[in-house]
Design a protein around this motif. Sequence first.
Motif, PDB file in Angstrom:
ATOM      1  N   UNK B  70       0.861  -1.265   0.129  1.00  0.00           N
ATOM      2  CA  UNK B  70      -0.106  -0.132   0.242  1.00  0.00           C
ATOM      3  C   UNK B  70       0.959   1.078   0.054  1.00  0.00           C
ATOM      4  N   UNK B  71       2.228   1.101   0.383  1.00  0.00           N
ATOM      5  CA  UNK B  71       3.121   2.065   0.146  1.00  0.00           C
ATOM      6  C   UNK B  71       4.460   2.296   0.154  1.00  0.00           C
ATOM      7  N   UNK B  72       5.252   3.352  -0.742  1.00  0.00           N
ATOM      8  CA  UNK B  72       6.779   2.764  -0.946  1.00  0.00           C
ATOM      9  C   UNK B  72       6.784   4.148  -0.501  1.00  0.00           C
ATOM     10  N   UNK B  73       8.857   3.851  -0.407  1.00  0.00           N
ATOM     11  CA  UNK B  73       9.517   4.696  -0.394  1.00  0.00           C
ATOM     12  C   UNK B  73      10.339   4.974  -1.050  1.00  0.00           C
ATOM     13  N   UNK B  74      11.268   6.240  -1.484  1.00  0.00           N
ATOM     14  CA  UNK B  74      12.188   6.626  -2.708  1.00  0.00           C
ATOM     15  C   UNK B  74      13.074   6.906  -1.440  1.00  0.00           C
ATOM     16  N   UNK B  75      14.630   6.510  -1.088  1.00  0.00           N
ATOM     17  CA  UNK B  75      15.646   7.659  -0.294  1.00  0.00           C
ATOM     18  C   UNK B  75      16.476   7.207  -1.288  1.00  0.00           C
ATOM     19  N   UNK B  76      17.282   9.179  -0.615  1.00  0.00           N
ATOM     20  CA  UNK B  76      18.237   9.112  -2.124  1.00  0.00           C
ATOM     21  C   UNK B  76      19.504   9.424  -0.978  1.00  0.00           C
ATOM     22  N   UNK B  77      20.510   8.462  -1.129  1.00  0.00           N
ATOM     23  CA  UNK B  77      21.934   9.059  -0.027  1.00  0.00           C
ATOM     24  C   UNK B  77      22.793  10.611  -0.820  1.00  0.00           C
ATOM     25  N   UNK B  78      22.796  11.171  -0.601  1.00  0.00           N
ATOM     26  CA  UNK B  78      24.340  12.324  -0.600  1.00  0.00           C
ATOM     27  C   UNK B  78      23.742  12.865  -1.796  1.00  0.00           C
ATOM     28  N   UNK B  79      22.310  13.189  -1.300  1.00  0.00           N
ATOM     29  CA  UNK B  79      21.849  14.037  -2.966  1.00  0.00           C
ATOM     30  C   UNK B  79      22.861  15.392  -3.589  1.00  0.00           C
ATOM     31  N   UNK B  80      22.411  15.542  -4.868  1.00  0.00           N
ATOM     32  CA  UNK B  80      23.105  16.044  -5.566  1.00  0.00           C
ATOM     33  C   UNK B  80      22.698  16.785  -6.671  1.00  0.00           C
ATOM     34  N   UNK B  81      23.233  17.550  -7.076  1.00  0.00           N
ATOM     35  CA  UNK B  81      22.080  18.945  -8.007  1.00  0.00           C
ATOM     36  C   UNK B  81      21.104  18.266  -8.584  1.00  0.00           C
ATOM     37  N   UNK B  82      21.796  17.545  -9.102  1.00  0.00           N
ATOM     38  CA  UNK B  82      21.743  17.059 -10.400  1.00  0.00           C
ATOM     39  C   UNK B  82      20.319  16.081  -9.932  1.00  0.00           C
TER      40      UNK B  82
END
Lengths: 116, 112
Positions: B70-82
């Motif tokens: 029923x749910x989902x997540x998106x995790x971004x490590x060390x985000x970049x401007x791109x």
Amino acid sequence: EPEVTQTPSHQVTQMGQEVILRCVPISNHLYFYWYRQILGQKVEFLVSFYNNEISEKSEIFDDQFSVERPDGSNFTLKIRSTKLEDSAMYFCASREEFRGPYNEQFFGPGTRLTVL
Amino acid sequence: TQLLEQSPQFLSIQEGENLTVYCNSSSVFSSLQWYRQEPGEGPVLLVTVVTGGEVKKLKRLTFQFGDARKDSSLHITAAQPGDTGLYLCAGAKWGNTDKLIFGTGTRLQVFP
């Protein structure tokens, strides 16, 4: 890499006029879709098309809308008499053969329709 | 009515920070797609998850499908401007329909 293409990128029309939006899906794909996105809002499903017929349509897809696959490559969306509220980005998408729960739809760049 | 709610709606962070975007629904989906959309362009598919609890990684992006689907997540490590862009989740139920139901979107801005 194969991609979905759409023409024109921008269409400006007068209210009441007919418009045809064109799409060339990825060549080996079998399922085709139209979605729209009104500025600042969610992407909304309009219609799905498989085996030369509509498989599902939303409440938005009324009698003013029609779809056609006139040849082996093009997939078109026609709006017979445009209204101001039809102004939106229209996206075509396609999917390859049925693969159970994998429903990976690939989208084109969109046509921005502006109705004046 | 099947709804997918994403949170946060907007996110502004500095380069190098980590972030998580959530996609929640009261409905069960057979698959969930994550797309990224640039202004004036179409959604670009990032990943598809189909199994409850499934985790998929795409470089610095980690996607998870909830156990109950029923749910989902998106995790971004060390985000970049791109990484800046609009992130959309989209759910599907295969069987009698294959339309995608899109989430409300999360607009991410990563500053250098």
